[in-house]
Design a protein around this motif. Sequence first.
Motif, mmCIF file in Angstrom:
data_model
loop_
_atom_site.group_PDB
_atom_site.id
_atom_site.type_symbol
_atom_site.label_atom_id
_atom_site.label_comp_id
_atom_site.label_asym_id
_atom_site.label_seq_id
_atom_site.Cartn_x
_atom_site.Cartn_y
_atom_site.Cartn_z
ATOM 1 N N PHE A 9 0.818 -1.211 0.000
ATOM 2 C CA PHE A 9 0.000 0.000 0.000
ATOM 3 C C PHE A 9 0.857 1.270 0.000
ATOM 4 C CE2 PHE A 9 -2.521 -3.314 2.069
ATOM 5 C CZ PHE A 9 -3.665 -3.308 1.271
ATOM 6 N N GLY A 10 2.099 1.119 -0.476
ATOM 7 C CA GLY A 10 2.997 2.261 -0.535
ATOM 8 C C GLY A 10 3.478 2.742 0.815
ATOM 9 N N LEU A 11 3.225 1.945 1.863
ATOM 10 C CA LEU A 11 3.574 2.370 3.221
ATOM 11 C C LEU A 11 5.000 2.008 3.609
ATOM 12 C CD1 LEU A 11 0.253 1.396 5.046
ATOM 13 C CD2 LEU A 11 0.968 3.656 4.234
ATOM 14 N N VAL A 12 5.591 1.038 2.896
ATOM 15 C CA VAL A 12 6.966 0.632 3.190
ATOM 16 C C VAL A 12 7.900 1.387 2.252
ATOM 17 C CG1 VAL A 12 8.603 -1.276 3.292
ATOM 18 C CG2 VAL A 12 6.201 -1.647 3.914
ATOM 19 N N PRO A 13 8.701 2.291 2.784
ATOM 20 C CA PRO A 13 9.560 3.090 1.903
ATOM 21 C C PRO A 13 10.666 2.255 1.269
ATOM 22 C CG PRO A 13 10.126 3.487 4.192
ATOM 23 C CD PRO A 13 8.888 2.631 4.201
ATOM 24 N N ALA A 14 11.000 2.598 0.030
ATOM 25 C CA ALA A 14 12.146 1.972 -0.623
ATOM 26 C C ALA A 14 13.420 2.510 0.026
ATOM 27 C CB ALA A 14 12.131 2.297 -2.112
ATOM 28 N N LYS A 15 14.524 1.794 -0.144
ATOM 29 C CA LYS A 15 15.779 2.209 0.481
ATOM 30 C C LYS A 15 16.182 3.615 0.047
ATOM 31 C CE LYS A 15 17.779 -2.387 1.258
ATOM 32 N NZ LYS A 15 18.927 -3.294 0.956
#
Length: 511
Positions: A308-314
């Motif tokens: 859901f786009g809640l986990v940020p990419a590095k």
Amino acid sequence: MAQQFLSDDPLKRVPEIESSQKAAVQDINDIYDFVYHSAKYKTPPPTPSLGVNTLGEVPDSSWYTNRPKLSLEELKTGARVHGEPQAPFTVVAAKTEGVTPGFRIKDARGLIYFIKVDPQSNPEMATAADVIGSLFLYAAGYNVPENYILIASRKDFRLSEKAMITALSGKRHPMNHDQLEKILDAVPTEPGGKIRLMASLSVEGRIVGPFRYESVRSDDPNDLIQHQQRRDLRGLEVLFAWINHTDAKGDNTLDSVVGKGPDARVVHHLLDFGDSFGSDSDIAKDPRHGQEDWLPTSGEQAKRALTFGLVPAKWETVRYPHHLPAAGNFTASGFDPLTWKPNYPNPAFLAMTPIDAYWGAKRVTSFKEDEIRAIVGEGQFSDPGVAEYITKVLIARRDIIGRAWFSRVAPLEDFTIAGGELHYTDLGATSDLLPASSYAISWFSFDNQNSRRTPVAGSSSQVPSDLASAQEGAFIGCTLTEAKEARKGVTVIFRRSTEGWQAVGIDRTSL
């Protein structure tokens, strides 16, 4: 059967003997190029690189030049032999399309330069990137234009009566003074009221448009190798990753015909480096660039949807030096040369093998700290802290590249036989990037007529006596296999001449 190694192997220069006088102007449609290549993002099956000699190196050609070791002054000079534009400057054309506005001038000597500017938000950033990027790539062996930092007064510019301006629509109209003033108003002002610009001298010869990173030019009889199979274009990804030149598209290249009649040859150039390092030309580099494609792949879209786009990419958690606006968004934190990518898929980069990448990594790691510092200094930053920061980031990214790609192969070079013993250089160890590895050695005699190898007893660096006594013109070889990882190896073929043993063939295996 034909001989595997000929008398002139390894070739030092590609014989380009046909006239390219008939080469015509070609163009690349930016929108079509983006859409077409964005749909072809999957890595193709590995294929051997071409455009290499029997040592696996790229010989000199209209694409690439193996430059001798350059002094610090030569590194700072690069391709620049004509000098910066001489006032007064006559504006002959301008454009409002593209990432940033720019214009074309004729200087007091009649030389044509293309002028680019910095964004107001990041003075010095894009102009320095264009100059520094061109110097690094020239030193690495590529053809680039002469790029200069130009500090000028607005009064030095005058408008040609025939000047034309190209609008966003692509239509050309006569240019007036108000339009010139509007362009100059957008340029950050230096202390004392002067303006800082980047001036790029028009390349030599008749311009025939950009080249593509795939296929060949059908109108150039010397362009015989599919571009996506050229090692100098495949390995270029590693250099672009180092300087973070993400706008790696065909439209940022340029071909020109140099010479006339039977001597006419197409020379291939790289250009437009204003989006390198921490710059995106008109703004600081978007942190996503170099990490993901402009158009997300199906895998990237699925990952975002599942979280859901809640986990940020590095890359979203990396910190940048916002206190140094001229450096833009440039860092070694989170940099991975194995996953770095341009703004959208480049067919030559997708086809790059670990051995191609090793070739590129050798060029990157050849730059020493004082050499990097000297080239970065040509960006003429007013704040010494910016040059120091960019230098340190480049050193860190250089070492990351060396460790990443040297570990995929046996990074052995400089093979010689002296005193009856095999000698070589372990680049991983000599560059202090990797611990020295142990290698198992096997020897063989080599029949150059039918490429047959006959094993000979011997497993040390000492050349077996049966081979050491070979006569002039004979061929022998050895294979070095890393003790801990048998997939990483090098096979070297030597030919005996009046001067001793000469390496004429190198074949590598990789992870």
